[in-house]
Design an enzyme around this catalytic site. Structure first.
Site, PDB file in Angstrom:
ATOM      1  N   ASN A  52       0.804  -1.224   0.000  1.00 27.14           N
ATOM      2  CA  ASN A  52       0.000   0.000   0.000  1.00 27.14           C
ATOM      3  C   ASN A  52       0.835   1.271   0.000  1.00 27.14           C
ATOM      4  O   ASN A  52       0.291   2.365  -0.067  1.00 27.14           O
ATOM      5  CB  ASN A  52      -0.996  -0.018   1.165  1.00 27.14           C
ATOM      6  N   ASP A 150     -17.002  -4.562  -5.173  1.00 25.00           N
ATOM      7  CA  ASP A 150     -16.084  -5.482  -4.514  1.00 25.00           C
ATOM      8  C   ASP A 150     -16.670  -6.138  -3.283  1.00 25.00           C
ATOM      9  O   ASP A 150     -17.845  -6.039  -3.021  1.00 25.00           O
ATOM     10  CB  ASP A 150     -14.782  -4.780  -4.154  1.00 25.00           C
ATOM     11  N   ASP A 338      -7.158  -3.998   8.050  1.00 29.05           N
ATOM     12  CA  ASP A 338      -6.495  -5.110   7.350  1.00 29.05           C
ATOM     13  C   ASP A 338      -6.022  -6.208   8.306  1.00 29.05           C
ATOM     14  O   ASP A 338      -5.789  -7.328   7.894  1.00 29.05           O
ATOM     15  CB  ASP A 338      -5.296  -4.589   6.563  1.00 29.05           C
TER      16      ASP A 338
HETATM   17  N1  EPU Z   1     -14.429   6.322   1.763  1.00 28.55           N
HETATM   18  C1  EPU Z   1     -15.480   7.047   1.313  1.00 28.55           C
HETATM   19  N2  EPU Z   1     -15.270   7.951   0.310  1.00 28.55           N
HETATM   20  C2  EPU Z   1     -14.061   8.152  -0.237  1.00 28.55           C
HETATM   21  C3  EPU Z   1     -12.965   7.399   0.219  1.00 28.55           C
HETATM   22  C4  EPU Z   1     -13.168   6.479   1.228  1.00 28.55           C
HETATM   23  O1  EPU Z   1     -16.580   6.905   1.792  1.00 28.55           O
HETATM   24  O2  EPU Z   1     -13.932   8.985  -1.136  1.00 28.55           O
HETATM   25  C5  EPU Z   1     -14.625   5.333   2.833  1.00 28.55           C
HETATM   26  C6  EPU Z   1     -14.396   3.912   2.367  1.00 28.55           C
HETATM   27  O3  EPU Z   1     -15.534   3.401   1.738  1.00 28.55           O
HETATM   28  C7  EPU Z   1     -14.057   3.215   3.658  1.00 28.55           C
HETATM   29  C8  EPU Z   1     -13.282   4.298   4.437  1.00 28.55           C
HETATM   30  O4  EPU Z   1     -13.651   5.534   3.831  1.00 28.55           O
HETATM   31  O5  EPU Z   1     -15.225   2.891   4.358  1.00 28.55           O
HETATM   32  C9  EPU Z   1     -11.803   4.148   4.440  1.00 28.55           C
HETATM   33  O6  EPU Z   1     -11.296   4.107   3.125  1.00 28.55           O
HETATM   34  P1  EPU Z   1      -9.843   4.622   2.730  1.00 28.55           P
HETATM   35  O7  EPU Z   1     -10.010   5.619   1.652  1.00 28.55           O
HETATM   36  O8  EPU Z   1      -9.101   5.032   3.950  1.00 28.55           O
HETATM   37  O9  EPU Z   1      -9.182   3.309   2.160  1.00 28.55           O
HETATM   38  P2  EPU Z   1      -8.498   3.077   0.761  1.00 28.55           P
HETATM   39  O10 EPU Z   1      -7.513   4.162   0.490  1.00 28.55           O
HETATM   40  O11 EPU Z   1      -9.505   2.794  -0.263  1.00 28.55           O
HETATM   41  C10 EPU Z   1      -6.485   1.756   1.805  1.00 28.55           C
HETATM   42  C11 EPU Z   1      -5.814   0.432   1.602  1.00 28.55           C
HETATM   43  C12 EPU Z   1      -6.692  -0.691   2.124  1.00 28.55           C
HETATM   44  C13 EPU Z   1      -6.942  -0.438   3.597  1.00 28.55           C
HETATM   45  C14 EPU Z   1      -7.573   0.949   3.778  1.00 28.55           C
HETATM   46  C15 EPU Z   1      -7.806   1.340   5.215  1.00 28.55           C
HETATM   47  C16 EPU Z   1      -4.526   0.757  -0.398  1.00 28.55           C
HETATM   48  C17 EPU Z   1      -4.315   0.398  -1.816  1.00 28.55           C
HETATM   49  N3  EPU Z   1      -5.586   0.218   0.190  1.00 28.55           N
HETATM   50  O12 EPU Z   1      -7.699   1.725   1.055  1.00 28.55           O
HETATM   51  O13 EPU Z   1      -5.931  -1.885   1.996  1.00 28.55           O
HETATM   52  O14 EPU Z   1      -7.807  -1.426   4.096  1.00 28.55           O
HETATM   53  O15 EPU Z   1      -6.721   1.952   3.189  1.00 28.55           O
HETATM   54  O16 EPU Z   1      -6.612   1.361   5.910  1.00 28.55           O
HETATM   55  O17 EPU Z   1      -3.750   1.483   0.197  1.00 28.55           O
HETATM   56  C18 EPU Z   1      -5.541  -4.134   1.328  1.00 28.55           C
HETATM   57  O18 EPU Z   1      -4.334  -3.886   1.355  1.00 28.55           O
HETATM   58  O19 EPU Z   1      -5.965  -5.299   1.146  1.00 28.55           O
HETATM   59  C19 EPU Z   1      -6.505  -3.061   1.515  1.00 28.55           C
HETATM   60  C20 EPU Z   1      -7.781  -3.219   1.256  1.00 28.55           C
END
Ligand code: EPU
Length: 447
Positions: A52, A150, A338
């Site tokens: 990540n 997803d 995670d």
């Molecule tokens: N959310 C919104 N709107 C947005 C963005 C996020 O509602 O515009 C919500 C999401 O739906 C979720 C929450 O905010 O409920 C947190 O999402 P976040 O944006 O923090 O997560 P992400 O950037 O999509 C990354 C990691 C995930 C990890 C999460 C939380 C990467 C590629 N992915 O996702 O990792 O679970 O942060 O820490 O960095 C994994 O590695 O398997 C994985 C899923």
């Protein structure tokens, strides 16, 4: 199930497509991991660079033409997907090329690029969305497929878009694509309604080239954000406060390519901690950073797993049956979402009852019926899982719904009588470099 971050009314991307996760939702179903009851484990594992983080560093490379060199790049499917995405835009990516170490990646970024992330790539990897900010910053335009559905439940990108709009970008959505434009981004005070990792990163990568100062308030604080900021600063950006809730960015006129070493993967490290918690024994995690896992290590300590920090190595020892605890997932520095499937697996054989509360992703409980098939006693109520430890699990055929849940099912198999066969294991390969080989070298009965 549950209601993670409270968000205001739907943004204009809602309804375009079902939300998607980082996970590849289609699987060929060809890859299978077989695991039998094992332990005690012993030996060492070298922890790879963080998935990540590296995916975002690769995206950030489009900010400047020239050759970037990344060290500690894991050989995982998601890195290959991000390489494909960059190559589709015109970059040349080499990972472990002849004459260089297998963990070294070079990215040659051209002057002219196609600022587009097409449907088939975004659909295979939701993290592709992080090219939006850097493409807008460098080219003033970007065309990115709207992420689809997803296994985590609804995952919109409204916060990404709203934050970029505050820097002056405009977006239209049609035919499943977001078209973004920005003549010249301008710094602004941006308050994120929730510390979203991806929204913070997109905004950061846009703000480094904006005119003037951007202040990101309620920013995500994950170590991977601090790694991205260090990378950007080495490129000539002026980012201050990354790793805290307030990040200040002074926009600069130009950036240049750099050489950088990716931070270690704390989720991968946690996976091996869970493995030793499950199977017993004592293992060494080379290169793992205890300071990136403070809350998790506290919880594991409460459960009876001993972890000693030896600087560049963590030594984890489990000599007795672990005890149950209650855990809530939260944005960093809280216990990461995670880690949750791993913790549920540990609790399923711990002494007592533990309650796990998911506060980040509403739908992240899909693997629980699989653990129940292995004999775990788990009841899900809303966004809580009540886990009553059983004496032993029993091996069964199960299916990996996503990367982390897949790893947790493998780890659960270490404490299950007979054989556990985890299908759809390509999910695991998306995020882990040689999980099977590493566990086998620690003494697990796995193939
Ligand atoms: N959310 C919104 N709107 C947005 C963005 C996020 O509602 O515009 C919500 C999401 O739906 C979720 C929450 O905010 O409920 C947190 O999402 P976040 O944006 O923090 O997560 P992400 O950037 O999509 C990354 C990691 C995930 C990890 C999460 C939380 C990467 C590629 N992915 O996702 O990792 O679970 O942060 O820490 O960095 C994994 O590695 O398997 C994985 C899923």
């Amino acid at each position: 199930m549950g209601c993670p971050p409270v968000r205001p009314a739907a943004h204009h991307t809602e309804g375009v497509g079902a939300a998607s996760d980082d996970s590849h939702t289609e699987t060929s179903g060809r890859s299978v991991i077989r695991v039998r009851r094992s332990g005690p484990l012993s030996g060492s594992v070298r922890i790879s660079g963080a998935k990540n983080s590296v995916l975002k560093l690769m995206a950030a490379s489009v900010l400047a033409p020239g050759r970037f060199t990344l060290h500690n790049v894991p050989r995982i499917a998601d890195v290959a997907l991000m390489s494909e995405l960059l190559e589709g835009m015109g970059a040349t990516v080499a990972h472990g090329a002849a004459g260089s170490a297998p963990d070294v990646m070079t990215i040659d970024v051209p002057e002219v690029m196609v600022p587009e992330a097409p449907y088939d790539q975004v659909e295979r990897m939701r993290a592709s969305i992080v090219v939006l900010g850097p493409l807008l910053a460098r080219f003033g335009e970007a065309r990115v497929s709207v992420p689809g559905g997803d296994d985590f439940g609804h995952r919109p990108i409204d916060m990404h878009l709203r934050a970029l709009e505050q820097l002056g970008a405009t977006f239209t959505t049609s035919h499943g694509y977001i078209q973004g434009r920005a003549e010249r981004l301008t710094g602004a005070q941006v308050l994120l309604e929730y510390p979203s990792v991806g929204a913070t990163e997109n905004l950061l990568m846009a703000a480094v080239r904006a005119r003037g100062t951007t202040v990101i308030d309620n920013a995500a604080r994950e170590p991977e954000i601090a790694d991205l900021a260090a990378f950007l600063n080495a490129m000539g950006a002026e980012v201050d406060g990354a790793g805290s809730s307030t990040i200040t960015v002074e926009g600069v006129e130009s950036l240049h390519p750099v050489t950088h070493t990716v931070v270690p993967d704390r989720i991968e490290a946690a996976t091996y901690l869970a493995a030793v918690g499950m199977a017993g024994g004592s293992i060494r995690l080379l290169g793992a950073r205890a300071d990136h896992m403070v809350m998790l290590l506290e919880k594991l300590g409460d459960m009876g797993l001993r972890v000693d920090d030896g600087g560049d190595v963590l030594v984890a020892t489990a000599s007795d049956r672990l005890r149950s605890v209650d855990v809530s997932t939260l944005p960093y520095p809280g216990v990461a979402t995670d880690y949750k499937p791993l913790l549920v697996a540990l609790l399923s054989v711990a002494d007592g009852v533990g309650i796990l509360t998911e506060n980040v992703f509403a739908g992240r409980f899909r693997y629980i019926p699989e653990l129940v098939r292995m004999g775990a006693d788990i009841r899900v109520e809303g966004h809580h899982a009540v886990v009553r430890g059983v004496d032993a699990l029993s091996g069964a055929p199960v299916r990996a719904p996503d990367i982390r849940a897949g790893a947790a099912l493998v780890v659960a198999g270490l404490a299950a009588e007979g054989e556990t066969v985890v299908a759809d294991a390509e999910h695991v390969e998306r995020g882990y470099q040689d999980l099977v080989g590493n566990l086998a070298r620690l003494g697990a009965d796995i193939s």
